[in-house]
Design an enzyme around this catalytic site. Structure first.
Site, PDB file in Angstrom:
ATOM      1  N   ALA A  67       0.843  -1.202   0.000  1.00 22.97           N
ATOM      2  CA  ALA A  67       0.000   0.000   0.000  1.00 22.97           C
ATOM      3  C   ALA A  67       0.872   1.245   0.000  1.00 22.97           C
ATOM      4  CB  ALA A  67      -0.884   0.000   1.239  1.00 22.97           C
ATOM      5  N   GLY A  87       0.360  -5.231   0.914  1.00 26.21           N
ATOM      6  CA  GLY A  87      -0.718  -5.313  -0.072  1.00 26.21           C
ATOM      7  C   GLY A  87      -0.280  -5.999  -1.356  1.00 26.21           C
ATOM      8  N   GLU A 121      -0.616  -9.580  -0.646  1.00 31.28           N
ATOM      9  CA  GLU A 121      -2.045  -9.896  -0.567  1.00 31.28           C
ATOM     10  C   GLU A 121      -2.655  -9.976  -1.970  1.00 31.28           C
ATOM     11  OE1 GLU A 121      -2.645  -6.675   2.343  1.00 31.28           O
ATOM     12  OE2 GLU A 121      -3.732  -8.158   3.522  1.00 31.28           O
ATOM     13  N   GLU A 140       3.179  -5.484   7.947  1.00 34.29           N
ATOM     14  CA  GLU A 140       2.297  -4.494   8.579  1.00 34.29           C
ATOM     15  C   GLU A 140       2.520  -4.372  10.070  1.00 34.29           C
ATOM     16  OE1 GLU A 140       1.469  -6.594   6.251  1.00 34.29           O
ATOM     17  OE2 GLU A 140       0.250  -5.571   4.749  1.00 34.29           O
TER      18      GLU A 140
END
Ligand code: NAI
Length: 709
Positions: free
Chosen positions: A72, A111, A114, A134
């Site tokens: 992200a 991300g 993911e 994270e």
């Protein structure tokens, strides 16, 4: 220039090519293909385009440049969410009726990982690394990482990845079942071939959401909770990581995903994640020195030398060897040298027996460390770091020898913790090449490198040392030359208040507990016992002659040292220690000394609250930090925070003393200090900067913004 087509996706952030029947979608958002809104929109639109194209039978997702995707864009965290969110893009990928293959090279982090998990298959280059980091920013994975990964590889392995945040390499990822194939050579070609093969053999699409996560043994999750009890004290995110992975084996996918989202948002909005994100950025910012932006180029450091192989010298030598840089240590005599080298050998051997280092690596590293008693052997070193006794005369003597011996251009650094860099530099004919490199004990573990610039230190010397910090895995922060520099000068103010509190009614165990509860790994007295009380005693004796007789001074620490109680190494200090134990035990003998001193000073002992302890110690710290900024000895308040988090164990989830002051409110801190100043006098007088900031309603963060404008 970035350009957005009126109708199509953001072409400059994504690329769409057809290779036969396979649509290859490439992320293009340098440097790490962060999943900012433009990239997300582009990917989503191209997924739809591929779905609508009857000639397309499969899709490959890949990253341009150095990696697949770094995750992200955390700079978007402060702004309102714009759709499609990462999880929406992943849903779209996973729901595709045509096989989607992630082609991963370099990192697939957060991300990015993911997103790869939302693909039906993953092909990885040997360079690929997968991580969900994270937790290191006080977050949990928020786009299905805690759900798809356990369903794919089982809760036990998945939780290991989620809880540590550490990367997994391609081969390990293959063994765990994260990737389907590791491909050398042209990765995209391999992924396209893989996709075509899946189309040809009509393989069922592996949608992680539809898999059932293998159940771990009973009690696994509670066992994990117990395991992190100490490490995760005061933190929110690690606990939610466990809860969320547990949900993956207990709840239906959609329900567990909703909970993951809920945990993620709570973490993201928490002060502690903000604090950890602040440190993340401050650490990177610290590397930027105004006036020394890109020029001059740092000098290459290919060989190093360390003078003195004691507590610090040994650790310093290991730092170089660990980074593959040959290093020579110089000692005064063969016995001291042998002793120092033996400690290094034992430290490495311990790492091997704990499974942290392979025997081959130990051998390589030991092979990079040479010992000598002859300065002539270090004449060719690119940098020398001196770590001899903390005495100016000894240091000057060493620097005079270095000046005569070392090649022109060599950097002459000192690890002094308190002494004047300019004085040391004056012992040489090349003060522009002299700099302080203040490491922390144990030097091979602690990440801070407080680099001290002298009056004549050249920009090139600074640039070289700041780059060296990165090479050897440290966090370099540049500070000015003043007694104690930044870290120790502030530490002195902090411990000074702790000592006064003893005189006024507290005991070491109470002060330590109050600060432990705040989040420090140890309170100041327990720290003193670990570091050795004799070090500070020697410094106080040296300063005794110049100390202002009107300034408040606590004699308690000196009294304890006079008894030969130097801390853990002598079995007693502020606490006593049972044979073979490092657990501090409160000692009535110390209480007697403390109560005795209160009596001598005519101080009536009173009840002291934990809040007062925290207020006095922490605000003294903030106040000194403000003075340091006022005097220009630190470049930014974030630099001070980084120093305290990496050098002094300030809890990272509080973001460092200056960030903490911003959270509490500079005005509140100022008011408290003004009140304490009225009661306790000069040493708690609010600094001018704090006073002005409180008046103008500014936070330390604002000063920094102004500075970077
Ligand atoms: P130490 O006493 O453990 O080691 C000093 C070593 O230097 C000894 O092995 C001694 O034989 C050697 N030595 C003395 N004179 C020498 C010379 N002329 N040539 C070659 N070797 C010589 O001391 P420690 O704790 O390692 O401290 C070294 C420096 O690092 C000091 O300046 C200290 O203030 C600083 N420092 C210490 C920290 C600590 O926690 N111990 C933390 C940060 C800095």
């Amino acid at each position: 220039m970035r350009r957005r087509d009126k109708e199509g996706p953001v072409d400059d952030f994504t690329d769409y090519q057809k290779q036969g029947g396979v649509a290859v979608i490439t992320f293009r958002n340098p440097p790490v293909n962060a999943l900012g809104i433009d990239l997300r929109k582009g990917v989503a639109e191209y997924i739809d385009k591929a779905a609508a194209d009857g000639d397309v039978t499969a899709l490959v997702l890949t990253g341009d440049g150095r990696c697949f995707c770094g995750g992200a864009d955390i700079r978007e965290f402060g702004s309102p969410a714009i759709e499609p969110m990462i999880r929406d893009v992943i849903d779209r990928i996973e729901s595709s009726s045509k096989p989607v293959v992630a082609a991963v090279h370099g990192v697939a982090f957060g991300g990015g990982f993911e997103l790869a998990l939302g693909c039906h298959f993953r092909v990885a280059a040997p360079s690929a690394q997968f991580a969900l980091p994270e937790v290191k920013l006080g977050l949990i994975p928020g786009a299905g990482g805690t759900q798809r990964l356990p369903r794919l590889i089982g809760a036990e392995k998945a939780l290991g990845i989620v809880l540590t945040g550490d990367p997994v390499g391609a081969e390990d990822a293959l063994a765990m079942g994260i990737v389907d194939e590791v491909a050398g050579g042209d990765l995209v070609a391999a992924a396209v071939a893989f996709a075509e093969a899946r189309v040809a053999d009509a393989s069922p699409l592996k949608r992680a959401r539809d898999l059932e996560a293998p159940k771990p043994p009973d009690g696994f999750f509670d066992g994990q909770r117990q395991k992190i009890e100490r490490r995760a004290r005061g933190l929110i995110a690690p606990w939610y990581c466990i809860d969320s992975v547990e949900n993956a084996v207990k709840l239906p996918f959609d329900e567990a995903m909703n909970k993951e989202r809920q945990y993620f948002v709570e973490c993201r909005e928490s002060d502690q994640s903000k604090a950890q994100r602040h440190i993340f950025f401050a650490e990177r910012q610290a590397a930027k020195i105004p006036g020394i932006a890109k020029e001059p180029a740092p000098r290459p450091i290919e060989t190093a030398a360390v003078i003195g192989c004691g507590t610090m010298g040994g650790g310093l030598a290991m730092n170089f060897a660990n980074a593959g840089i040959p290093v020579t240590v110089v000692e005064t005599d063969p016995q001291a040298l042998e002793k120092g080298l033996a400690v290094i050998a034992k430290t490495y051997a311990d790492s091997v027996s704990k499974g942290r280092l392979t025997d081959a690596d130990r051998e390589t590293r030991m092979g990079l460390i040479e010992g000598t008693t002859d300065y002539a052997d270090i004449a060719g070193a690119d940098i020398v770091i001196e770590a001899v006794f903390e005495e100016m005369d000894v240091k000057k003597e060493v620097f005079a020898v270095l000046d005569r011996t070392c090649k022109p251009g060599a950097i002459l650094a000192t690890n002094t913790s308190t002494l004047d860099i300019d004085d040391i530099a004056a012992a040489t004919g090349r003060p522009e090449q002299v700099i302080g490199t203040h490491f922390f004990s144990p030097a091979h573990i602690m990440r801070l490198m407080e680099n001290v610039r002298g009056r004549k230190t050249a920009p090139e010397t600074i640039a070289t040392v700041m780059t060296l910090a990165k090479t050897i895995g440290k966090v370099g922060v540049l500070v000015g030359n003043a007694d104690g520099f930044v870290g120790n000068r502030m530490y002195h103010c902090y411990t000074r208040q702790a000592n006064f509190l003893l005189e006024e009614g507290a005991l070491p165990q109470q002060v330590d507990r109050a600060l432990f509860d705040f989040g420090f790994a140890m309170g100041p007295f327990a720290v003193g016992d670990v570091a050795g009380l004799d070090v500070g005693w020697a410094i106080r004796q040296r300063r005794a002659a110049t100390r202002d007789p009107n300034e408040r001074y606590s004699p308690i620490a000196d009294r304890i040292c006079e008894l030969g109680r130097f801390g853990q190494k002598t079995g007693a200090g502020w606490y006593r220690y049972e044979e073979g134990s490092r657990a501090p035990v409160p000692d009535p003998a110390i209480e007697d000394i403390i109560v005795g001193v209160s009596g001598e000073l005519g101080i009536e002992r009173r009840d002291i609250t934990d809040d007062e302890i925290r207020e006095r110690c922490l605000y003294a710290l903030v106040n000194e930090g403000a003075k340091i900024l006022e005097q220009g000895l630190a470049i930014r308040s974030g630099d001070i925070d980084v120093i305290w988090v990496y050098g002094y164990g300030f809890p990272i989830h509080r973001g460092g003393p200056m960030f903490h002051a911003d959270r509490v409110g500079v005005k509140v801190v100022h008011e408290a200090l003004s009140r304490l100043y009225d009661i306790h006098g000069e040493l708690l007088k609010p600094s001018t900067l704090l006073e002005e900031m409180a008046r103008d309603g500014l936070a330390f963060e604002d000063l920094h913004k102004e500075k970077t404008k």
